[in-house]
Write a protein that holds these residues in place. Structure first.
Motif, PDB file in Angstrom:
ATOM      1  N   GLY A 167       0.819  -1.211   0.000  1.00 45.88           N
ATOM      2  CA  GLY A 167       0.000   0.000   0.000  1.00 45.88           C
ATOM      3  C   GLY A 167       0.850   1.257   0.000  1.00 45.88           C
ATOM      4  O   GLY A 167       0.578   2.207  -0.737  1.00 45.88           O
TER       5      GLY A 167
ATOM      6  N   PRO B 126      -3.501   7.512  -2.675  1.00 45.77           N
ATOM      7  CA  PRO B 126      -4.420   6.526  -2.093  1.00 45.77           C
ATOM      8  C   PRO B 126      -5.879   6.903  -2.369  1.00 45.77           C
ATOM      9  O   PRO B 126      -6.252   8.064  -2.324  1.00 45.77           O
ATOM     10  N   GLY B 127      -6.659   5.887  -2.702  1.00 49.33           N
ATOM     11  CA  GLY B 127      -8.060   6.094  -3.004  1.00 49.33           C
ATOM     12  C   GLY B 127      -8.353   6.230  -4.490  1.00 49.33           C
ATOM     13  O   GLY B 127      -9.492   6.068  -4.915  1.00 49.33           O
ATOM     14  N   SER B 128      -7.317   6.506  -5.283  1.00 50.61           N
ATOM     15  CA  SER B 128      -7.526   6.634  -6.733  1.00 50.61           C
ATOM     16  C   SER B 128      -7.683   5.248  -7.362  1.00 50.61           C
ATOM     17  O   SER B 128      -7.327   4.234  -6.771  1.00 50.61           O
ATOM     18  N   THR B 129      -8.187   5.225  -8.571  1.00 46.16           N
ATOM     19  CA  THR B 129      -8.374   3.957  -9.285  1.00 46.16           C
ATOM     20  C   THR B 129      -7.025   3.274  -9.511  1.00 46.16           C
ATOM     21  O   THR B 129      -6.902   2.062  -9.323  1.00 46.16           O
TER      22      THR B 129
ATOM     23  N   TYR C 138      -4.336   3.590  -7.738  1.00 49.49           N
ATOM     24  CA  TYR C 138      -3.861   3.077  -6.446  1.00 49.49           C
ATOM     25  C   TYR C 138      -4.548   1.751  -6.126  1.00 49.49           C
ATOM     26  O   TYR C 138      -3.895   0.790  -5.703  1.00 49.49           O
ATOM     27  N   THR C 139      -5.836   1.682  -6.317  1.00 49.06           N
ATOM     28  CA  THR C 139      -6.591   0.462  -6.010  1.00 49.06           C
ATOM     29  C   THR C 139      -6.097  -0.713  -6.852  1.00 49.06           C
ATOM     30  O   THR C 139      -5.904  -1.818  -6.335  1.00 49.06           O
ATOM     31  N   ILE C 140      -5.877  -0.460  -8.133  1.00 52.33           N
ATOM     32  CA  ILE C 140      -5.388  -1.519  -9.023  1.00 52.33           C
ATOM     33  C   ILE C 140      -3.970  -1.933  -8.624  1.00 52.33           C
ATOM     34  O   ILE C 140      -3.654  -3.122  -8.540  1.00 52.33           O
TER      35      ILE C 140
ATOM     36  N   ARG D 297      -2.487  -1.527  -5.713  1.00 53.14           N
ATOM     37  CA  ARG D 297      -2.504  -2.169  -4.384  1.00 53.14           C
ATOM     38  C   ARG D 297      -2.888  -3.641  -4.513  1.00 53.14           C
ATOM     39  O   ARG D 297      -2.287  -4.498  -3.873  1.00 53.14           O
ATOM     40  N   ALA D 298      -3.843  -3.943  -5.359  1.00 55.96           N
ATOM     41  CA  ALA D 298      -4.221  -5.338  -5.601  1.00 55.96           C
ATOM     42  C   ALA D 298      -3.060  -6.091  -6.242  1.00 55.96           C
ATOM     43  O   ALA D 298      -2.795  -7.248  -5.915  1.00 55.96           O
TER      44      ALA D 298
END
Length: 167
Positions: free
Chosen positions: A62, A71-74, A76-78, A80-81
């Motif tokens: 993360g 953090p919180g952006s699309t 970032y989410t992708i 982070r996964a």
């Protein structure tokens, strides 16, 4: 992700380049005992560094994703996964880099080049093929899978070389 991979792989590149002359020197001297000892130490260091790098990257994914994307952006989410899958590559990258450098040090540039070429080709093929079957996760799995297959090939060639060199 690729920036992180490059940054974290530099240790393995530097280590392998640094130890190659020592391996080459002892190979040239035909000091099989010392060669076996040095390669054993190198494999131990590479294994410890690989495990540490993979663990740290998994745990701090993360934070690492946050360096390149808020953090919180699309994105970032992708990312982070992806940091839950991609770090598995670090379990094998160091061994693959060391394997290529070791074969160069053992005066076998053909195998060294073949390992490097195969590894690069396999990464490209996995990046192209896996997303068709696994979606975005296929992109993240491409490098770990390619590194694993390359590791298996390098291990087989190393075992064969160890038998023929007597170390």
């Amino acid at each position: 992700m690729i920036y992180t991979q490059f940054l974290l792989s530099t240790f393995f590149i530097g280590f392998s380049m640094g130890v190659a002359p020592v391996i080459s020197y002892n190979y040239g001297r035909s000091d099989k005992g010392k060669l076996k000892q040095i390669i054993g130490i190198c494999l131990g260091v590479t294994g410890a560094a690989s495990l540490t790098t993979a663990t740290v990257t998994l745990v701090s994914g993360g934070m690492l994703a946050g360096i390149f994307s808020p953090p919180g952006s699309t994105v970032y989410t992708i990312a982070r996964a992806g940091f839950l899958i991609f770090p598995l590559a670090f379990l094998f990258i160091g061994f693959n880099i060391f394997g290529s450098a070791m074969f160069t040090a053992l005066s076998n540039g053909k195998i060294s080049a073949a390992l490097s070429f195969f590894r690069s080709l396999l990464i490209a093929l996995c990046i192209i093929a896996l997303p068709h079957f696994l979606g975005v996760n296929g992109i993240w799995m491409a490098v770990p899978l390619a590194e694993l297959v390359s590791f298996i090939l390098a291990l087989g060639l190393f075992t064969k070389a160890a038998g023929s060199c007597g170390f």
